[in-house]
Scaffold this motif. Structure first.
Motif, PDB file in Angstrom:
ATOM      1  N   ALA A 121      53.348  23.190 -54.812  1.00 59.63           N
ATOM      2  CA  ALA A 121      53.116  24.488 -55.464  1.00 59.63           C
ATOM      3  C   ALA A 121      52.032  24.397 -56.534  1.00 59.63           C
ATOM      4  O   ALA A 121      51.881  25.320 -57.344  1.00 59.63           O
ATOM      5  CB  ALA A 121      54.418  24.994 -56.072  1.00 59.63           C
ATOM      6  N   PHE A 124      49.668  27.479 -57.047  1.00 59.19           N
ATOM      7  CA  PHE A 124      50.220  28.833 -57.065  1.00 59.19           C
ATOM      8  C   PHE A 124      49.825  29.616 -58.316  1.00 59.19           C
ATOM      9  O   PHE A 124      49.539  30.809 -58.249  1.00 59.19           O
ATOM     10  CB  PHE A 124      51.739  28.794 -56.919  1.00 59.19           C
ATOM     11  N   HIS A 125      49.823  28.961 -59.473  1.00 64.60           N
ATOM     12  CA  HIS A 125      49.476  29.680 -60.704  1.00 64.60           C
ATOM     13  C   HIS A 125      48.035  30.171 -60.646  1.00 64.60           C
ATOM     14  O   HIS A 125      47.738  31.317 -61.010  1.00 64.60           O
ATOM     15  CB  HIS A 125      49.675  28.789 -61.924  1.00 64.60           C
ATOM     16  N   LYS A 128      47.532  33.164 -58.452  1.00 61.36           N
ATOM     17  CA  LYS A 128      48.020  34.409 -59.053  1.00 61.36           C
ATOM     18  C   LYS A 128      46.955  35.043 -59.932  1.00 61.36           C
ATOM     19  O   LYS A 128      46.849  36.273 -60.014  1.00 61.36           O
ATOM     20  CB  LYS A 128      49.280  34.120 -59.864  1.00 61.36           C
ATOM     21  N   LYS A 162      58.899  29.366 -53.571  1.00 69.02           N
ATOM     22  CA  LYS A 162      58.235  29.632 -54.849  1.00 69.02           C
ATOM     23  C   LYS A 162      57.162  30.708 -54.735  1.00 69.02           C
ATOM     24  O   LYS A 162      56.512  31.059 -55.720  1.00 69.02           O
ATOM     25  CB  LYS A 162      57.624  28.340 -55.400  1.00 69.02           C
ATOM     26  N   ARG A 163      56.993  31.271 -53.530  1.00 67.18           N
ATOM     27  CA  ARG A 163      56.007  32.340 -53.336  1.00 67.18           C
ATOM     28  C   ARG A 163      56.303  33.555 -54.202  1.00 67.18           C
ATOM     29  O   ARG A 163      55.409  34.352 -54.493  1.00 67.18           O
ATOM     30  CB  ARG A 163      55.954  32.745 -51.868  1.00 67.18           C
ATOM     31  N   GLU A 164      57.569  33.733 -54.605  1.00 65.35           N
ATOM     32  CA  GLU A 164      57.934  34.883 -55.423  1.00 65.35           C
ATOM     33  C   GLU A 164      57.197  34.869 -56.759  1.00 65.35           C
ATOM     34  O   GLU A 164      57.050  35.906 -57.401  1.00 65.35           O
ATOM     35  CB  GLU A 164      59.449  34.900 -55.658  1.00 65.35           C
ATOM     36  N   GLU A 165      56.728  33.692 -57.162  1.00 61.67           N
ATOM     37  CA  GLU A 165      55.996  33.595 -58.421  1.00 61.67           C
ATOM     38  C   GLU A 165      54.576  34.127 -58.288  1.00 61.67           C
ATOM     39  O   GLU A 165      53.877  34.305 -59.285  1.00 61.67           O
ATOM     40  CB  GLU A 165      55.948  32.138 -58.882  1.00 61.67           C
ATOM     41  N   ASN A 166      54.131  34.368 -57.048  1.00 68.61           N
ATOM     42  CA  ASN A 166      52.767  34.846 -56.811  1.00 68.61           C
ATOM     43  C   ASN A 166      52.697  36.359 -56.844  1.00 68.61           C
ATOM     44  O   ASN A 166      53.691  37.058 -56.677  1.00 68.61           O
ATOM     45  CB  ASN A 166      52.258  34.359 -55.444  1.00 68.61           C
ATOM     46  N   SER A 167      51.493  36.855 -57.032  1.00 64.24           N
ATOM     47  CA  SER A 167      51.288  38.303 -56.978  1.00 64.24           C
ATOM     48  C   SER A 167      51.315  38.774 -55.536  1.00 64.24           C
ATOM     49  O   SER A 167      51.182  37.994 -54.595  1.00 64.24           O
ATOM     50  CB  SER A 167      49.949  38.668 -57.618  1.00 64.24           C
TER      51      SER A 167
END
Length: 392
Positions: A121, A124-125, A128, A162-167
């Motif tokens: 991940a 991922f940040h 976003k 952890k995709r939920e943390e993405n826009s």
């Protein structure tokens, strides 16, 4: 509102236009495409060169950006993989910094959308926050070990979740790494996780030992697996190229993106296209030269009307992240490929492969494709002096 004019505009979805004006709103949406004569010259933002849509990079490993220059060129795939494993563990801050710089490099090189492989991940940040749209492929592999498939799947499912943390602008699929690293059971688990309306990426026919494994259960992968402690006693060669194993176990209803394809034949392409109408092919020419010193035969893909796209692979296997540099390599080594064909590979075909065609890939009213200004030779061909500048 901007009125952007150039000597030539290549919409991709339609014929090139000379002396044209693209009118956009403040968000970059295309409002109209007009002629010079329809506007007061003083109101135009004039450019010398040709305007094309933003580029789509269908294959990248952004999380490996910290390895730039660390892995030797020309070693072939198996030593390359061993080196990548060796350099995986770096200070996390260095990894994050390299990811940010690589993302910015792609943006400055006119890339608007990316199909990106993720085993972790780490990216991922950045995704976003990035102006680039990403389709993230959470890649899974169990080294053909059916008894380890569920454990492998559960491990990578944690990354996928952890995709939920993405826009919302970013999309996700779980994908198999390659035919030679994914068991039948893991293929099944991946298929069950994905909806039909998704893109699935898989590395394909990149090195001779890959096909040798599936033709005759010989070649470099046999010793490679043995060196890592994985048995292939249960594995049975099918007497065909590796792509046929993938076709047997993947979902034909999904968009399928075969990546690299340096050894893919016309017969292989036809077999894949008979298997599904949703087949796309990603070529990463600079990475192919970096790792294997070989390129695909692009005539095979042209002759079969294959939906070719272009990727950069990672900074581990490339000198830069630029779709134009990939096009330069194609133009240098297989110069029969027309510029307009390559441009479609680099834009609209890539957008369709990732399911982004409603927004990207062509200059059409209602889209927000991004605009790149290209400088080409006088006869509108790519050469060593060609350059790209993002203008929208």
């Amino acid at each position: 509102m901007r009125k952007i004019a150039a000597d030539h505009i290549f919409p991709v979805s339609s014929e090139p236009i000379e002396k044209a004006v693209i009118i956009t709103d403040e968000k970059g949406q295309i409002l109209s495409i007009d002629q010079y004569a329809d506007h007061d010259p003083a109101s135009l933002e004039k450019h010398k060169g040709i305007i094309v849509p933003g580029f789509v990079n269908t294959h990248c490993h952004l999380e490996l950006s910290h390895m730039k220059g660390l892995v030797d060129t020309g070693t072939s795939l198996l030593p390359f993989i061993t080196s990548v494993v060796k350099f995986r563990d770096f200070p996390q801050e260095e990894i994050f910094d390299a990811i940010e710089k690589a993302d910015q490099e792609m943006y400055e090189n006119g890339i608007v959308a990316v199909g990106d492989i993720s085993n972790k991940a780490d990216t991922f940040h950045r995704k976003k926050e990035s102006p680039i749209h990403y389709y993230t492929f959470v890649e899974m592999f169990d080294f053909l070990q059916d008894d380890g498939a569920q454990k492998t799947f559960d491990q990578y499912k944690e990354v996928f979740d952890k995709r939920e943390e993405n826009s919302l602008k970013n999309r996700f699929s779980s994908v198999p790494h390659a035919p030679y690293t994914v068991s039948k059971k893991l293929f099944k688990l991946i298929n069950e996780l994905n909806p039909d309306d998704c893109t699935v990426s898989i590395h394909n026919q990149e090195t001779p030992p890959e096909n040798e494994l599936f033709f005759t259960k010989t070649g470099g992968f046999v010793d490679f697996y043995k060196g890592f402690g994985f048995s292939l006693d249960h594995f049975e060669a099918n007497g065909k190229g590796s792509i046929y194993y993938a076709l047997e176990h993947m979902n034909p209803n999904s968009r399928t993106l075969f990546v690299h394809n340096t050894l893919t034949t016309i017969e292989d392409i036809k077999a894949a296209q008979a298997w599904s109408k949703n087949v796309f092919w990603a070529t990463c020419p600079n990475a192919n030269l970096y790792i294997e010193n070989r390129l695909p035969n692009y005539q095979n893909f042209i002759d079969t009307n294959a939906k070719m796209t272009i990727g950069t692979d990672s900074l581990t296997s490339n000198w830069q992240l630029s779709i134009l540099e990939e096009m330069k390599t194609i133009a240098k080594f297989q110069s029969y490929v027309p510029f307009e064909t390559m441009l479609r590979w680099a834009t609209l075909n890539g957008a369709e492969a990732l399911g982004f065609e409603d927004e990207f890939g062509s200059i059409e009213i209602g889209k927000t494709p991004g605009l790149n200004l290209l400088q080409l030779s006088e006869d509108l061909k790519i050469d060593d002096q060609s350059s790209v500048r993002r203008i929208l």
